[in-house]
Every structure is written in C-alpha cells, then in structure tokens.
Design a protein around this motif. Structure first.
Motif, PDB file in Angstrom:
ATOM      1  N   ARG A 122       0.815  -1.211   0.000  1.00 31.31           N
ATOM      2  CA  ARG A 122       0.000   0.000   0.000  1.00 31.31           C
ATOM      3  C   ARG A 122       0.850   1.263   0.000  1.00 31.31           C
ATOM      4  NH1 ARG A 122      -4.222   0.526   4.270  1.00 31.31           N
ATOM      5  NH2 ARG A 122      -5.536   1.597   2.761  1.00 31.31           N
ATOM      6  N   SER A 123       2.005   1.225   0.633  1.00 28.74           N
ATOM      7  CA  SER A 123       2.825   2.436   0.743  1.00 28.74           C
ATOM      8  C   SER A 123       3.463   2.827  -0.585  1.00 28.74           C
ATOM      9  CB  SER A 123       3.911   2.231   1.793  1.00 28.74           C
ATOM     10  OG  SER A 123       4.727   1.123   1.435  1.00 28.74           O
ATOM     11  N   SER A 124       3.876   1.843  -1.360  1.00 27.70           N
ATOM     12  CA  SER A 124       4.626   2.137  -2.575  1.00 27.70           C
ATOM     13  C   SER A 124       3.881   1.782  -3.855  1.00 27.70           C
ATOM     14  CB  SER A 124       5.946   1.363  -2.573  1.00 27.70           C
ATOM     15  OG  SER A 124       5.701  -0.036  -2.648  1.00 27.70           O
ATOM     16  N   GLY A 125       2.910   0.895  -3.746  1.00 27.28           N
ATOM     17  CA  GLY A 125       2.235   0.404  -4.947  1.00 27.28           C
ATOM     18  C   GLY A 125       3.026  -0.651  -5.689  1.00 27.28           C
ATOM     19  N   ALA A 126       4.168  -1.063  -5.135  1.00 28.88           N
ATOM     20  CA  ALA A 126       4.969  -2.103  -5.784  1.00 28.88           C
ATOM     21  C   ALA A 126       4.246  -3.440  -5.682  1.00 28.88           C
ATOM     22  CB  ALA A 126       6.337  -2.198  -5.118  1.00 28.88           C
ATOM     23  N   ALA A 127       4.269  -4.192  -6.758  1.00 30.60           N
ATOM     24  CA  ALA A 127       3.536  -5.456  -6.814  1.00 30.60           C
ATOM     25  C   ALA A 127       4.458  -6.617  -7.151  1.00 30.60           C
ATOM     26  CB  ALA A 127       2.407  -5.371  -7.839  1.00 30.60           C
ATOM     27  N   LEU A 128       4.125  -7.760  -6.611  1.00 32.46           N
ATOM     28  CA  LEU A 128       4.830  -9.001  -6.884  1.00 32.46           C
ATOM     29  C   LEU A 128       3.834  -9.969  -7.510  1.00 32.46           C
ATOM     30  CD1 LEU A 128       6.703  -9.280  -3.483  1.00 32.46           C
ATOM     31  CD2 LEU A 128       7.736  -8.713  -5.685  1.00 32.46           C
ATOM     32  N   TYR A 129       4.263 -10.671  -8.571  1.00 34.04           N
ATOM     33  CA  TYR A 129       3.358 -11.537  -9.317  1.00 34.04           C
ATOM     34  C   TYR A 129       3.868 -12.973  -9.345  1.00 34.04           C
ATOM     35  CZ  TYR A 129       1.390  -7.220 -11.226  1.00 34.04           C
ATOM     36  OH  TYR A 129       0.794  -5.987 -11.382  1.00 34.04           O
ATOM     37  N   ALA A 130       2.925 -13.891  -9.379  1.00 31.92           N
ATOM     38  CA  ALA A 130       3.271 -15.280  -9.641  1.00 31.92           C
ATOM     39  C   ALA A 130       3.660 -15.413 -11.118  1.00 31.92           C
ATOM     40  CB  ALA A 130       2.086 -16.187  -9.328  1.00 31.92           C
ATOM     41  N   ASP A 131       4.537 -16.353 -11.400  1.00 31.69           N
ATOM     42  CA  ASP A 131       4.986 -16.560 -12.778  1.00 31.69           C
ATOM     43  C   ASP A 131       3.822 -16.837 -13.722  1.00 31.69           C
ATOM     44  OD1 ASP A 131       8.073 -18.333 -11.892  1.00 31.69           O
ATOM     45  OD2 ASP A 131       7.568 -16.191 -11.940  1.00 31.69           O
ATOM     46  N   SER A 132       2.803 -17.511 -13.218  1.00 37.66           N
ATOM     47  CA  SER A 132       1.686 -17.932 -14.066  1.00 37.66           C
ATOM     48  C   SER A 132       0.861 -16.770 -14.604  1.00 37.66           C
ATOM     49  CB  SER A 132       0.785 -18.892 -13.291  1.00 37.66           C
ATOM     50  OG  SER A 132       0.301 -18.263 -12.108  1.00 37.66           O
ATOM     51  N   VAL A 133       0.974 -15.598 -13.974  1.00 34.79           N
ATOM     52  CA  VAL A 133       0.141 -14.462 -14.403  1.00 34.79           C
ATOM     53  C   VAL A 133       0.954 -13.240 -14.815  1.00 34.79           C
ATOM     54  CG1 VAL A 133      -1.714 -15.251 -12.896  1.00 34.79           C
ATOM     55  CG2 VAL A 133      -0.158 -13.438 -12.107  1.00 34.79           C
ATOM     56  N   GLU A 134       2.251 -13.258 -14.518  1.00 35.52           N
ATOM     57  CA  GLU A 134       3.061 -12.091 -14.854  1.00 35.52           C
ATOM     58  C   GLU A 134       2.991 -11.838 -16.357  1.00 35.52           C
ATOM     59  OE1 GLU A 134       7.043 -12.351 -13.377  1.00 35.52           O
ATOM     60  OE2 GLU A 134       7.158 -10.175 -13.153  1.00 35.52           O
ATOM     61  N   ASP A 135       2.961 -10.578 -16.744  1.00 35.61           N
ATOM     62  CA  ASP A 135       2.857 -10.149 -18.137  1.00 35.61           C
ATOM     63  C   ASP A 135       1.440 -10.225 -18.683  1.00 35.61           C
ATOM     64  OD1 ASP A 135       6.016 -11.732 -18.920  1.00 35.61           O
ATOM     65  OD2 ASP A 135       5.613  -9.705 -18.200  1.00 35.61           O
ATOM     66  N   ARG A 136       0.508 -10.833 -17.938  1.00 36.51           N
ATOM     67  CA  ARG A 136      -0.891 -10.860 -18.375  1.00 36.51           C
ATOM     68  C   ARG A 136      -1.808 -10.106 -17.415  1.00 36.51           C
ATOM     69  NH1 ARG A 136      -3.619 -15.541 -18.514  1.00 36.51           N
ATOM     70  NH2 ARG A 136      -2.366 -16.510 -16.880  1.00 36.51           N
ATOM     71  N   PHE A 137      -1.462 -10.137 -16.122  1.00 38.26           N
ATOM     72  CA  PHE A 137      -2.277  -9.501 -15.101  1.00 38.26           C
ATOM     73  C   PHE A 137      -1.555  -8.272 -14.553  1.00 38.26           C
ATOM     74  CE2 PHE A 137      -4.706 -13.530 -13.491  1.00 38.26           C
ATOM     75  CZ  PHE A 137      -5.091 -13.805 -14.796  1.00 38.26           C
ATOM     76  N   THR A 138      -2.337  -7.238 -14.209  1.00 37.59           N
ATOM     77  CA  THR A 138      -1.777  -6.037 -13.597  1.00 37.59           C
ATOM     78  C   THR A 138      -2.615  -5.646 -12.394  1.00 37.59           C
ATOM     79  OG1 THR A 138      -0.993  -5.238 -15.738  1.00 37.59           O
ATOM     80  CG2 THR A 138      -1.108  -3.647 -13.950  1.00 37.59           C
ATOM     81  N   CYS A 139      -1.935  -5.477 -11.274  1.00 39.14           N
ATOM     82  CA  CYS A 139      -2.597  -5.100 -10.031  1.00 39.14           C
ATOM     83  C   CYS A 139      -2.310  -3.631  -9.725  1.00 39.14           C
ATOM     84  CB  CYS A 139      -2.090  -5.977  -8.886  1.00 39.14           C
ATOM     85  SG  CYS A 139      -2.900  -5.705  -7.305  1.00 39.14           S
ATOM     86  N   SER A 140      -3.320  -2.911  -9.251  1.00 38.17           N
ATOM     87  CA  SER A 140      -3.131  -1.504  -8.907  1.00 38.17           C
ATOM     88  C   SER A 140      -4.042  -1.115  -7.764  1.00 38.17           C
ATOM     89  CB  SER A 140      -3.406  -0.622 -10.136  1.00 38.17           C
ATOM     90  OG  SER A 140      -4.736  -0.790 -10.576  1.00 38.17           O
ATOM     91  N   LEU A 141      -3.745   0.040  -7.164  1.00 36.51           N
ATOM     92  CA  LEU A 141      -4.535   0.605  -6.075  1.00 36.51           C
ATOM     93  C   LEU A 141      -5.041   1.974  -6.480  1.00 36.51           C
ATOM     94  CD1 LEU A 141      -2.175  -0.174  -3.060  1.00 36.51           C
ATOM     95  CD2 LEU A 141      -4.376  -1.253  -3.498  1.00 36.51           C
ATOM     96  N   ASP A 142      -6.172   2.376  -5.934  1.00 42.12           N
ATOM     97  CA  ASP A 142      -6.613   3.735  -6.159  1.00 42.12           C
ATOM     98  C   ASP A 142      -5.853   4.661  -5.204  1.00 42.12           C
ATOM     99  OD1 ASP A 142      -9.764   3.992  -4.299  1.00 42.12           O
ATOM    100  OD2 ASP A 142      -7.788   3.278  -3.707  1.00 42.12           O
ATOM    101  N   ASN A 143      -6.143   5.977  -5.276  1.00 43.19           N
ATOM    102  CA  ASN A 143      -5.333   6.958  -4.547  1.00 43.19           C
ATOM    103  C   ASN A 143      -5.351   6.765  -3.038  1.00 43.19           C
ATOM    104  OD1 ASN A 143      -4.483   8.179  -6.877  1.00 43.19           O
ATOM    105  ND2 ASN A 143      -6.089   9.732  -6.870  1.00 43.19           N
ATOM    106  N   ASP A 144      -6.469   6.340  -2.475  1.00 38.80           N
ATOM    107  CA  ASP A 144      -6.518   6.196  -1.017  1.00 38.80           C
ATOM    108  C   ASP A 144      -6.121   4.792  -0.560  1.00 38.80           C
ATOM    109  OD1 ASP A 144     -10.171   5.995  -0.690  1.00 38.80           O
ATOM    110  OD2 ASP A 144      -8.702   4.594  -1.490  1.00 38.80           O
TER     111      ASP A 144
END
Length: 124
Positions: free
Chosen positions: A53-75
């Motif tokens: 939540r502090s940085s918005g940095a995301a870690l992905y499983a190999d099975s979904v990396e490059d296909r899925f994108t995770c994000s947070l809204d401003n709050d």
C-alpha cells in the motif's frame, strides 16, 4: 474490523479480459499489503499477486506475470486486477486479501482479511 468485497468476475472466452475490483472498508489503516488469490476446484488456494500500500509495488506469480496487472486507487482502499489474455487454466474463484503483518506474500497464512470471492470462468 475490516471488510473486503470483490466484484467484476464473469465468464469470458480464452484471450479475453476482465477487471476485478476489491473494496476495503472499516479499519484499513493497518493494512501493509493487499493481494489476490485464486482457488480452482480440487486445488489449493494460490497467491497470484501482492501489492504494498505504501509504494504500490507489486509481486506476481509466474503464471500471471505479463498478463495480469494489479493496482490501487489513490486512497489505497480499492484494489484492481486487470486480467488480459485469459486462459482456461485461469478459471477459479478469485479472492481479495489484506495483511497487517510481514510474511511471504504468496502464503495464505500471511493474510488476515479475506473477501468472499468472485468467480472467473474462461472457456476455450
């Protein structure tokens, strides 16, 4: 007490896209990270992405990396999962989770708060 609620699941054909949302409410100020897990019938629940939540940095499983994108809204209380190029093996119940402690991002035990899930079905 915090609560999580997912939405956005559905049925698509292979190659299609879906966008899941997770809205967090209540005492969310303690959350360190949020994540998405999925569970297919007869299989264990698996972590597919975790986002700080502090940085918005995301870690992905190999099975979904490059296909899925995770994000947070401003709050930081709404998390999204954009899923592109979906495959039949992505079919599962998708769960939103949140954690207020350290731990391995892909472990179920790291997360204290869970939504009820939203179904994603991908047909070939």
């Amino acid at each position: 007490q915090a609560h999580l609620k997912e939405s956005g699941g559905g049925s698509v054909q292979a190659g299609g896209s879906l966008r899941l949302s997770c809205v967090a409410s209540g005492d969310t100020y303690t959350f360190v990270r949020m994540g998405w897990f999925r569970q297919a019938p007869g299989k264990e629940r698996e972590g597919i992405v975790s986002i700080y939540r502090s940085s918005g940095a995301a870690l992905y499983a190999d099975s979904v990396e490059d296909r899925f994108t995770c994000s947070l809204d401003n709050d930081g209380n709404t998390m999204y999962l954009q899923m592109n190029n979906l495959k039949p093996e992505d079919t599962a119940m998708y769960y939103c989770a949140a954690s207020d402690k350290a731990g391995l991002w892909y472990r179920v035990a790291t997360y204290d708060y869970w939504g009820q899930g939203t179904q994603v079905t991908v047909s070939s």
